[in-house]
Scaffold this motif. Structure first.
Motif, PDB file in Angstrom:
ATOM      1  N   CYS A   1      -4.039  16.362   3.602  1.00  0.00           N
ATOM      2  CA  CYS A   1      -4.740  16.336   2.315  1.00  0.00           C
ATOM      3  C   CYS A   1      -5.347  17.713   2.037  1.00  0.00           C
ATOM      4  CB  CYS A   1      -5.820  15.246   2.306  1.00  0.00           C
ATOM      5  SG  CYS A   1      -6.987  15.346   3.648  1.00  0.00           S
TER       6      CYS A   1
ATOM      7  N   LYS B   1      -1.643   8.978   9.560  1.00  0.00           N
ATOM      8  CA  LYS B   1      -2.255  10.309   9.456  1.00  0.00           C
ATOM      9  C   LYS B   1      -1.602  11.016   8.267  1.00  0.00           C
ATOM     10  CE  LYS B   1      -2.897  14.551  12.143  1.00  0.00           C
ATOM     11  NZ  LYS B   1      -2.636  15.213  13.419  1.00  0.00           N
ATOM     12  N   GLN B   2      -2.434  11.461   7.331  1.00  0.00           N
ATOM     13  CA  GLN B   2      -1.903  12.090   6.113  1.00  0.00           C
ATOM     14  C   GLN B   2      -2.491  13.490   5.950  1.00  0.00           C
ATOM     15  OE1 GLN B   2      -3.402   8.416   4.139  1.00  0.00           O
ATOM     16  NE2 GLN B   2      -1.728   8.785   2.718  1.00  0.00           N
TER      17      GLN B   2
ATOM     18  N   SER C   1      -6.286  13.248   7.005  1.00  0.00           N
ATOM     19  CA  SER C   1      -7.105  12.036   6.895  1.00  0.00           C
ATOM     20  C   SER C   1      -6.390  10.926   7.655  1.00  0.00           C
ATOM     21  CB  SER C   1      -7.278  11.647   5.429  1.00  0.00           C
ATOM     22  OG  SER C   1      -6.031  11.271   4.887  1.00  0.00           O
ATOM     23  N   TYR C   2      -7.161   9.974   8.170  1.00  0.00           N
ATOM     24  CA  TYR C   2      -6.581   8.816   8.864  1.00  0.00           C
ATOM     25  C   TYR C   2      -6.927   7.581   8.037  1.00  0.00           C
ATOM     26  CZ  TYR C   2      -5.896  11.955  12.771  1.00  0.00           C
ATOM     27  OH  TYR C   2      -5.485  13.004  13.559  1.00  0.00           O
ATOM     28  N   THR C   3      -5.927   6.813   7.666  1.00  0.00           N
ATOM     29  CA  THR C   3      -6.165   5.654   6.806  1.00  0.00           C
ATOM     30  C   THR C   3      -5.710   4.394   7.520  1.00  0.00           C
ATOM     31  OG1 THR C   3      -5.658   7.071   4.925  1.00  0.00           O
ATOM     32  CG2 THR C   3      -5.745   4.706   4.493  1.00  0.00           C
ATOM     33  N   GLU C   4      -6.620   3.446   7.578  1.00  0.00           N
ATOM     34  CA  GLU C   4      -6.288   2.161   8.180  1.00  0.00           C
ATOM     35  C   GLU C   4      -5.773   1.272   7.054  1.00  0.00           C
ATOM     36  OE1 GLU C   4      -9.432   1.217  10.730  1.00  0.00           O
ATOM     37  OE2 GLU C   4      -8.680  -0.773  11.202  1.00  0.00           O
ATOM     38  N   ILE C   5      -4.586   0.705   7.248  1.00  0.00           N
ATOM     39  CA  ILE C   5      -3.977  -0.067   6.165  1.00  0.00           C
ATOM     40  C   ILE C   5      -4.000  -1.550   6.537  1.00  0.00           C
ATOM     41  CG2 ILE C   5      -1.879  -0.408   4.795  1.00  0.00           C
ATOM     42  CD1 ILE C   5      -1.191   2.523   5.385  1.00  0.00           C
TER      43      ILE C   5
ATOM     44  N   ALA D   1       1.240   5.092   0.984  1.00  0.00           N
ATOM     45  CA  ALA D   1       0.631   6.156   1.789  1.00  0.00           C
ATOM     46  C   ALA D   1       1.510   7.406   1.694  1.00  0.00           C
ATOM     47  CB  ALA D   1       0.511   5.711   3.240  1.00  0.00           C
TER      48      ALA D   1
ATOM     49  N   VAL E   1      -2.517   2.594  11.350  1.00  0.00           N
ATOM     50  CA  VAL E   1      -3.267   3.771  10.891  1.00  0.00           C
ATOM     51  C   VAL E   1      -2.302   4.928  10.644  1.00  0.00           C
ATOM     52  CG1 VAL E   1      -5.081   5.437  11.473  1.00  0.00           C
ATOM     53  CG2 VAL E   1      -5.294   3.070  12.213  1.00  0.00           C
TER      54      VAL E   1
ATOM     55  N   HIS F   1       0.868  -1.189   0.000  1.00  0.00           N
ATOM     56  CA  HIS F   1       0.000   0.000   0.000  1.00  0.00           C
ATOM     57  C   HIS F   1       0.901   1.235   0.000  1.00  0.00           C
ATOM     58  CE1 HIS F   1      -3.554   2.458   1.229  1.00  0.00           C
ATOM     59  NE2 HIS F   1      -2.586   3.221   1.726  1.00  0.00           N
TER      60      HIS F   1
END
Ligand SMILES: Cc1cc2nc3c(=O)[nH]c(=O)nc-3n(C[C@H](O)[C@H](O)[C@H](O)COP(=O)(O)OP(=O)(O)OC[C@H]3O[C@@H](n4cnc5c(N)ncnc54)[C@H](O)[C@@H]3O)c2cc1C
Length: 318
Positions: A131, A128-129, A138-142, A112, A126, A110
């Motif tokens: 944007c 934190k990116q 945004s917080y993305t769970e990978i 990020a 998770v 993935h």
């Protein structure tokens, strides 16, 4: 398992963001309880990494000094597999944003980008990116096991930590030649906005392109890059590579000096990552003063020559 950090080089030297990227990789590896190793291409500049906690540094040398995307992707992917790495840490430079998604795709991982913190690993992984040009997070769970992290510029400060760093050189003479960069003609000899610690930027308050000597002279004395607001490049007073903001380039310099720029939201969005913002504007109500660390209310045609003179005096006396 280990965390691999990709260290970028330019003209045989580590790029200035190396300490941030190395420190991020080391902090993440400590959190995961694994070791942090590093990889780079075409450099002998190997001492510095031992100041930032890296324990193994592999340098692939081809004698070929230019960024070589497809070969880098192939070599890094093989290296990740051979060394059982689960995470690759890169920067947010144009080169890293080029290879990051290609590596993630080839490695079945993935990607990020624009990551601003060490990921949370309490339950799931998770990130934190930043944007919308740094206006939101945004917080993305990978869920993938393999992850390529692109660390956002200036979001992680270097942490000095002495280590015994073993350096290994690999010869790349047998690399597959996909493309060969024969030479690079730089568009300009000036510092680019992306590389500069200091940026001097001008807006419509300068009245015309003939007055840009004020911006250039101040940039010269400070060793800075020059930049501008959108209307300036739209009118052709300056080239588009200098346009800063939401629709232009982001700036993450240590010092950003805005002269004759009103501070419209679309401009300010591009400089959120700059540390110290100085605004010179003759209108005390200019919105830019709200986001400035230091402000000078005055006519640019008076203030800037005085500033240049003072800086020159300071330089010659020190
Ligand atoms: C969708 C969209 C995207 C956009 N993207 C961008 C972007 O990426 N980047 C960007 O910059 N803009 C962008 N804009 C345009 C933005 O909204 C502003 O119009 C623009 O930033 C204004 O440029 P400026 O500050 O140079 O000019 P102005 O707004 O005209 O401001 C000039 C300033 O100079 C001051 N001034 C005048 N004379 C002097 C003097 N002698 N000495 C000192 N100060 C003086 C004035 O007080 C004024 O504050 C975008 C707009 C839209 C709608």
């Amino acid at each position: 398992m280990s965390v691999l950090v990709f260290i970028e080089t330019e003209n045989g030297l580590l790029k200035k963001n190396f300490s941030q990227i190395a420190s991020y990789g080391v902090a993440l590896s400590k959190k995961l309880g694994v070791k942090c190793i590093a990889i780079a291409f075409n450099t002998d500049d190997c001492e510095k990494l031992s100041e930032f906690g890296i324990t193994e540094f592999t340098v692939f040398n081809s004698g070929h000094k230019f960024f070589d995307c497809l070969n880098y992707v192939n070599i890094i992917c093989n290296f990740l597999l051979e060394n059982h790495c689960k995470i690759l840490v890169t920067s947010s430079s144009a080169d890293s944003k080029y290879i990051g998604p290609l590596i993630a795709n080839k490695w079945d991982g993935h990607y990020a980008p624009n990551v601003v913190e060490i990921p949370s690993t309490d339950k799931n992984f998770v990130v934190k990116q930043s944007c919308y040009t740094n206006k939101a997070f945004s917080y993305t769970e990978i869920y993938k096991e393999r992850i390529v992290i692109g660390v956002s510029n200036n979001s992680f400060m270097p942490v000095k930590e002495k280590s015994d760093c073993k350096v290994k050189f690999e010869n790349l003479k047998d690399r597959i030649k996909t493309i060969e960069v024969l030479s690079v003609d730089k568009f300009t000899g000036r510092k680019t906005i992306a590389d500069a610690d200091i940026v001097v930027s001008g807006g419509r308050g300068l009245k015309g392109p003939e007055n840009w000597y004020l911006i250039e002279d101040l940039a010269e004395v400070l060793g800075a890059a020059t930049a501008c607001s959108k209307p300036i490049s739209d009118m052709g007073w300056r080239t588009h590579d200098e346009h800063v903001g939401q629709t232009g380039k982001p700036v993450s310099s240590k010092l950003y000096i805005a002269i004759g720029i009103s501070g419209a939201i679309q401009h300010v969005a591009g400089i959120a990552k700059s540390k110290v913002k100085v605004v010179i504007n003759n209108d005390p109500e200019a919105p830019f003063f709200k986001s400035a660390d230091f402000g000078i209310v005055g006519d640019a045609f008076d203030v800037v020559p005085k500033l240049i003179q003072k800086l020159n005096e300071f330089k010659s006396s020190s």
